[in-house]
Write an enzyme that holds these catalytic residues in place. Structure first.
Site: not given
Length: 308
Positions: A98, A144, A185
């Site tokens: 997109n 991912y 993280r």
């Protein structure tokens, strides 16, 4: 005046980039569906006449006439993308498609934020852009890592087919202000544990290494890349590796107290080495990071303390 579209603009890197672009007297349209981004990261920018926030999911088409597109929209922490693997895969392909359609329609310069995750558990160290890639499609991380790989392929196909000006930045571990403390993280988790007076959690033996790049250094590199004529993928990271145990020891020195640690089972398919070669970034862009880990962590800790 240059008009920028920043997807994922309320996230960690996107919000810091937006601030940088506003300081450069450029306009910024920030798109974020706030699934992992945070309005607190951009609340100061909302006062600027050159900044516009649009709550939008890039899985749905949208149209803005802009000069530059900085595409960061995607869950970036394993905790987030492993909980939403299907959505992550869709964001990487459909969301990128997109945004590329906007670039095609308005001849916008386009920078895609890829990741060191595309290298999987690397054979080479340091990792160069043409290093052999070893990935498993059945891994819980694949939504991912493989998502970023197919998005890169999509970018380069658009570049060839429509002669678009497209950049691909392979970003290694980055930290600094606006980093989430709760997305799993390592630096954010360590700092959150210190603030909440909890033991620091280490998964595995703590000997696995990462390279940690301060956000201001990364932003300098991304802007240099956007301004350049370079067409291939390029690594951005700190060219020195630090073990997870070593990271804890550095933080101990900064906070001037002995920290407690909790060890848990290693995470599935967690890479053991993650060290970038930045030779190409240095040769093509004249870029190399300036902020070492001690100074960067100090600035990051100050920023979080001020927020609290």
């Amino acid at each position: 005046m240059i008009t920028n579209l920043v997807t994922g603009g309320a996230g960690f890197i996107g919000s810091n980039l937006a601030k940088k672009l506003i300081k450069l007297n450029q306009k910024v349209i920030c798109i974020d569906n706030l699934s992992s981004g945070n309005l607190n990261n951009i609340k100061e920018l909302l006062k600027s006449k050159n900044f516009v926030f649009v709550k939008h999911d890039i899985l749905n088409s949208v149209e803005f006439k802009v000069d530059r597109i900085w595409h960061f929209a995607c869950p970036a922490s394993p905790h987030n993308y492993q909980n939403k693997p299907l959505e992550t895969a869709k964001i990487n392909f459909i969301g990128t498609l997109n945004m590329l359609e906007i670039a095609k329609k308005y001849s916008s310069k386009f920078l895609f934020s890829s990741s060191s995750e595309i290298y999987g558990d690397p054979i080479d160290s340091p990792i160069e852009e043409d290093s052999i890639i070893r990935l498993k499609t059945q891994s819980i991380r694949s939504c991912y890592s493989e998502g970023k790989r197919i998005a890169e392929t999509l970018c380069f196909d658009y570049q060839r087919k429509f002669n678009l000006d497209i950049k691909v930045a392979r970003i290694f571990n980055t930290y600094g202000p606006n980093l989430s403390l709760t997305d799993g993280r390592i630096i954010g988790s360590f700092l959150d544990s210190i603030i909440e007076n909890r033991p620091l959690t280490i998964f595995g033996n703590g000997k696995q290494t990462r390279s940690f790049c301060y956000i201001e250094d990364l932003l300098e590199g991304l802007i240099l890349l956007m301004e350049s004529d370079y067409k291939g993928p390029i690594n951005f990271g700190f060219p020195k590796q630090t073990s997870i145990i070593g990271l804890g020891l550095i933080i101990e020195q900064l906070v001037k107290k002995k920290l407690q640690y909790t060890y848990k089972e290693a995470k599935e398919d967690d890479p053991q080495i993650r060290l970038p070669s930045i030779k190409l970034a240095n040769e093509i862009l004249g870029w190399k990071p300036k902020v070492d880990l001690n100074m960067g962590l100090k600035q990051t800790l100050i920023s979080f303390t001020n927020r609290i």
